[in-house]
Design a protein around this motif. Structure first.
Motif, PDB file in Angstrom:
ATOM      1  N   GLU A  80     -59.939  57.005  23.188  1.00  0.00           N
ATOM      2  CA  GLU A  80     -58.937  58.064  23.121  1.00  0.00           C
ATOM      3  C   GLU A  80     -57.724  57.676  23.956  1.00  0.00           C
ATOM      4  O   GLU A  80     -56.645  58.231  23.787  1.00  0.00           O
ATOM      5  N   ALA A  81     -57.940  56.713  24.858  1.00  0.00           N
ATOM      6  CA  ALA A  81     -56.850  56.225  25.700  1.00  0.00           C
ATOM      7  C   ALA A  81     -57.140  54.779  26.073  1.00  0.00           C
ATOM      8  O   ALA A  81     -58.299  54.354  26.120  1.00  0.00           O
ATOM      9  N   CYS A  82     -56.068  54.027  26.331  1.00  0.00           N
ATOM     10  CA  CYS A  82     -56.223  52.628  26.737  1.00  0.00           C
ATOM     11  C   CYS A  82     -55.157  52.308  27.780  1.00  0.00           C
ATOM     12  O   CYS A  82     -53.980  52.657  27.609  1.00  0.00           O
ATOM     13  N   VAL A  83     -55.570  51.670  28.864  1.00  0.00           N
ATOM     14  CA  VAL A  83     -54.656  51.280  29.935  1.00  0.00           C
ATOM     15  C   VAL A  83     -54.806  49.780  30.172  1.00  0.00           C
ATOM     16  O   VAL A  83     -55.932  49.278  30.315  1.00  0.00           O
ATOM     17  N   VAL A  84     -53.675  49.068  30.207  1.00  0.00           N
ATOM     18  CA  VAL A  84     -53.691  47.620  30.423  1.00  0.00           C
ATOM     19  C   VAL A  84     -52.562  47.259  31.382  1.00  0.00           C
ATOM     20  O   VAL A  84     -51.704  48.084  31.688  1.00  0.00           O
ATOM     21  N   GLY A  85     -52.558  46.025  31.838  1.00  0.00           N
ATOM     22  CA  GLY A  85     -51.451  45.535  32.634  1.00  0.00           C
ATOM     23  C   GLY A  85     -50.213  45.379  31.769  1.00  0.00           C
ATOM     24  O   GLY A  85     -50.302  45.161  30.548  1.00  0.00           O
ATOM     25  N   ALA A  86     -49.041  45.464  32.388  1.00  0.00           N
ATOM     26  CA  ALA A  86     -47.785  45.412  31.630  1.00  0.00           C
ATOM     27  C   ALA A  86     -47.605  44.097  30.887  1.00  0.00           C
ATOM     28  O   ALA A  86     -46.905  44.042  29.866  1.00  0.00           O
ATOM     29  N   ASN A  87     -48.221  43.019  31.380  1.00  0.00           N
ATOM     30  CA  ASN A  87     -48.080  41.709  30.743  1.00  0.00           C
ATOM     31  C   ASN A  87     -49.234  41.406  29.788  1.00  0.00           C
ATOM     32  O   ASN A  87     -49.435  40.257  29.393  1.00  0.00           O
ATOM     33  N   PHE A  88     -50.007  42.407  29.409  1.00  0.00           N
ATOM     34  CA  PHE A  88     -51.188  42.222  28.562  1.00  0.00           C
ATOM     35  C   PHE A  88     -50.815  41.636  27.207  1.00  0.00           C
ATOM     36  O   PHE A  88     -49.897  42.097  26.543  1.00  0.00           O
ATOM     37  N   ARG A  89     -51.554  40.606  26.783  1.00  0.00           N
ATOM     38  CA  ARG A  89     -51.426  40.002  25.467  1.00  0.00           C
ATOM     39  C   ARG A  89     -52.813  39.914  24.854  1.00  0.00           C
ATOM     40  O   ARG A  89     -53.797  39.707  25.567  1.00  0.00           O
ATOM     41  N   TYR A  90     -52.875  40.024  23.554  1.00  0.00           N
ATOM     42  CA  TYR A  90     -54.189  40.003  22.914  1.00  0.00           C
ATOM     43  C   TYR A  90     -54.053  39.533  21.472  1.00  0.00           C
ATOM     44  O   TYR A  90     -52.973  39.484  20.903  1.00  0.00           O
ATOM     45  N   GLY A  91     -55.213  39.180  20.899  1.00  0.00           N
ATOM     46  CA  GLY A  91     -55.237  38.714  19.525  1.00  0.00           C
ATOM     47  C   GLY A  91     -54.932  37.239  19.397  1.00  0.00           C
ATOM     48  O   GLY A  91     -54.604  36.558  20.372  1.00  0.00           O
ATOM     49  N   CYS A  92     -55.056  36.711  18.187  1.00  0.00           N
ATOM     50  CA  CYS A  92     -54.854  35.288  17.918  1.00  0.00           C
ATOM     51  C   CYS A  92     -53.506  34.810  18.442  1.00  0.00           C
ATOM     52  O   CYS A  92     -52.464  35.413  18.171  1.00  0.00           O
ATOM     53  N   LYS A  93     -53.539  33.734  19.209  1.00  0.00           N
ATOM     54  CA  LYS A  93     -52.348  33.144  19.826  1.00  0.00           C
ATOM     55  C   LYS A  93     -51.576  34.155  20.672  1.00  0.00           C
ATOM     56  O   LYS A  93     -50.358  34.047  20.828  1.00  0.00           O
ATOM     57  N   ALA A  94     -52.317  35.144  21.224  1.00  0.00           N
ATOM     58  CA  ALA A  94     -51.713  36.171  22.084  1.00  0.00           C
ATOM     59  C   ALA A  94     -50.530  36.838  21.392  1.00  0.00           C
ATOM     60  O   ALA A  94     -49.499  37.129  22.006  1.00  0.00           O
ATOM     61  N   ALA A  95     -50.694  37.112  20.098  1.00  0.00           N
ATOM     62  CA  ALA A  95     -49.591  37.647  19.299  1.00  0.00           C
ATOM     63  C   ALA A  95     -49.297  39.103  19.614  1.00  0.00           C
ATOM     64  O   ALA A  95     -48.172  39.581  19.404  1.00  0.00           O
ATOM     65  N   GLY A  96     -50.296  39.853  20.109  1.00  0.00           N
ATOM     66  CA  GLY A  96     -50.098  41.269  20.378  1.00  0.00           C
ATOM     67  C   GLY A  96     -49.682  41.530  21.814  1.00  0.00           C
ATOM     68  O   GLY A  96     -50.109  40.837  22.733  1.00  0.00           O
ATOM     69  N   ASP A  97     -48.818  42.534  22.008  1.00  0.00           N
ATOM     70  CA  ASP A  97     -48.412  42.928  23.354  1.00  0.00           C
ATOM     71  C   ASP A  97     -48.599  44.431  23.518  1.00  0.00           C
ATOM     72  O   ASP A  97     -49.167  45.104  22.640  1.00  0.00           O
ATOM     73  N   VAL A  98     -48.135  44.969  24.630  1.00  0.00           N
ATOM     74  CA  VAL A  98     -48.335  46.392  24.909  1.00  0.00           C
ATOM     75  C   VAL A  98     -47.665  47.265  23.855  1.00  0.00           C
ATOM     76  O   VAL A  98     -48.219  48.280  23.417  1.00  0.00           O
ATOM     77  N   ALA A  99     -46.473  46.882  23.401  1.00  0.00           N
ATOM     78  CA  ALA A  99     -45.773  47.666  22.381  1.00  0.00           C
ATOM     79  C   ALA A  99     -46.598  47.735  21.099  1.00  0.00           C
ATOM     80  O   ALA A  99     -46.686  48.794  20.457  1.00  0.00           O
ATOM     81  N   ASP A 100     -47.229  46.613  20.721  1.00  0.00           N
ATOM     82  CA  ASP A 100     -48.078  46.606  19.530  1.00  0.00           C
ATOM     83  C   ASP A 100     -49.281  47.524  19.719  1.00  0.00           C
ATOM     84  O   ASP A 100     -49.692  48.230  18.795  1.00  0.00           O
ATOM     85  N   LEU A 101     -49.843  47.495  20.923  1.00  0.00           N
ATOM     86  CA  LEU A 101     -51.008  48.325  21.210  1.00  0.00           C
ATOM     87  C   LEU A 101     -50.646  49.809  21.128  1.00  0.00           C
ATOM     88  O   LEU A 101     -51.410  50.619  20.577  1.00  0.00           O
ATOM     89  N   ILE A 102     -49.484  50.155  21.669  1.00  0.00           N
ATOM     90  CA  ILE A 102     -49.031  51.548  21.621  1.00  0.00           C
ATOM     91  C   ILE A 102     -48.837  51.991  20.167  1.00  0.00           C
ATOM     92  O   ILE A 102     -49.253  53.086  19.761  1.00  0.00           O
ATOM     93  N   ALA A 103     -48.221  51.122  19.374  1.00  0.00           N
ATOM     94  CA  ALA A 103     -47.970  51.458  17.965  1.00  0.00           C
ATOM     95  C   ALA A 103     -49.279  51.600  17.203  1.00  0.00           C
ATOM     96  O   ALA A 103     -49.444  52.532  16.393  1.00  0.00           O
ATOM     97  N   TYR A 104     -50.218  50.711  17.448  1.00  0.00           N
ATOM     98  CA  TYR A 104     -51.514  50.782  16.768  1.00  0.00           C
ATOM     99  C   TYR A 104     -52.260  52.045  17.179  1.00  0.00           C
ATOM    100  O   TYR A 104     -52.912  52.701  16.368  1.00  0.00           O
ATOM    101  N   GLY A 105     -52.150  52.394  18.458  1.00  0.00           N
ATOM    102  CA  GLY A 105     -52.820  53.590  18.948  1.00  0.00           C
ATOM    103  C   GLY A 105     -52.307  54.857  18.285  1.00  0.00           C
ATOM    104  O   GLY A 105     -53.075  55.786  18.002  1.00  0.00           O
ATOM    105  N   LYS A 106     -51.000  54.909  18.011  1.00  0.00           N
ATOM    106  CA  LYS A 106     -50.447  56.097  17.352  1.00  0.00           C
ATOM    107  C   LYS A 106     -51.050  56.293  15.974  1.00  0.00           C
ATOM    108  O   LYS A 106     -51.270  57.430  15.529  1.00  0.00           O
ATOM    109  N   VAL A 107     -51.328  55.203  15.279  1.00  0.00           N
ATOM    110  CA  VAL A 107     -51.921  55.283  13.942  1.00  0.00           C
ATOM    111  C   VAL A 107     -53.380  55.687  14.017  1.00  0.00           C
ATOM    112  O   VAL A 107     -53.886  56.440  13.174  1.00  0.00           O
TER     113      VAL A 107
END
Length: 311
Positions: free
Chosen positions: A117-144
């Motif tokens: 229901e909530a996710c908290v990460v460091g501001a420099n968090f990267r994830y996914g193949c080749k670290a393609a995802g960042d915090v902005a992507d996570l926020i956008a995915y969370g809204k969906v």
């Protein structure tokens, strides 16, 4: 609770707040993320789950550049739980997971397994193949997918704490700097084994813990610190030697050898201990003879006692 794979996560876990990161060392920056996660979890009455990776992704992707780990997975889980997590999920990192897209990771881990229901990460968090995802992507995915997400800075006053910074301190022998970033002295754990017993012959019996080549250890030298028995919790002041002993020939492999101050009656063989480094006393020196070595060891003990008395 400590889970080592997605399949171990209970199906009836319920809604969660998730913090994600390598969390190696669980330093002050990591603890800042955990505190924010705890605040969110408490406000929404959620279970706080810390998600980490085992081994470190770099050990899979570029093993020749993999950093020495600051904490084993077991110690990391202990520290995460002590810092406020209700449960720890150590994801087995392999090439299959390395190829997950950011969407794959968020869907499989956050949505399907942990019902975030909530996710908290460091501001420099990267994830996914080749670290393609960042915090902005996570926020956008969370809204969906109906979870909130936020990235917070790993603040440490003027210093942004990081595991890399701590490893740099350790490599320089700056165990005091490492402790400042960790919020506690840096330590290693291991089972005490029988060594060559030269220390006992010289009047300074030591607890010998072999070093793991994958674990970050301060450079060769003499340190003041603490030895704690893991079975009883007893803590003893100690003078600690790291490295080979250059005064004697034929010593193979680096060791962490701890002389418990003023004690020659402790039987520690086979006991798991934790050795914590408080301050570096000096580098390793090859002495011309036993008498010079013993004289310096006595001086090291005096200095270690002075430092630890102030703790």
């Amino acid at each position: 609770m400590f889970w080592r794979s997605l399949s171990e996560v209970p199906a009836d876990l319920g809604r969660t707040c998730v913090v994600v990161g390598n969390f190696d060392g669980v330093h002050l920056g990591h603890q800042h993320v955990l505190r924010r996660g705890r605040e969110v979890a408490d406000a929404k009455e959620l279970t706080l789950v810390a998600v980490t990776f085992d081994p470190h992704p770099m050990a899979v992707l570029r093993p020749e550049h993999a950093p020495g780990v600051l904490t084993t997975m077991e110690v990391r889980a202990e520290l995460l739980l002590a810092a406020g997590a209700d449960a720890v999920l150590a994801l087995p990192f392999d090439m299959e997971m390395a190829n997950w897209s950011p969407e794959d990771f968020a869907q499989r881990v956050l949505v399907d397994a942990l019902h975030a229901e909530a996710c908290v990460v460091g501001a420099n968090f990267r994830y996914g193949c080749k670290a393609a995802g960042d915090v902005a992507d996570l926020i956008a995915y969370g809204k969906v997918h109906h979870f909130s997400a936020e990235g917070i800075p790993l603040d440490g006053g003027p210093q942004v704490w990081s595991s890399t910074y701590i490893r740099t301190c350790l490599a320089a022998g700056d165990v005091t700097g490492a402790a400042e970033a960790l919020g506690r002295p840096y330590s290693v754990r291991g089972i005490v084994v029988k060594g060559d017993q030269r220390g006992r012959e010289l009047g300074f019996p030591t607890a010998n813990v072999p070093t793991d080549s994958l674990t970050a250890v301060p450079p060769d030298g003499i340190y003041a610190g603490w030895l704690t028995r893991r079975d009883t919790g007893e803590r003893f002041p100690a003078a600690i030697s790291v490295g080979t002993n250059p005064t004697f020939e034929g010593v193979v492999g680096r060791r962490v050898e701890s002389y418990v101050l003023d004690r020659d009656d402790l039987e520690l063989y086979g006991v798991e201990v934790e050795v914590a480094f408080v301050e570096r006393l000096r580098g390793m020196v090859a002495f011309e003879g036993i008498d010079a070595l013993v004289e310096q060891m006595r001086a090291d003990v005096v200095r270690a006692r002075e430092i630890l008395t102030e703790q």
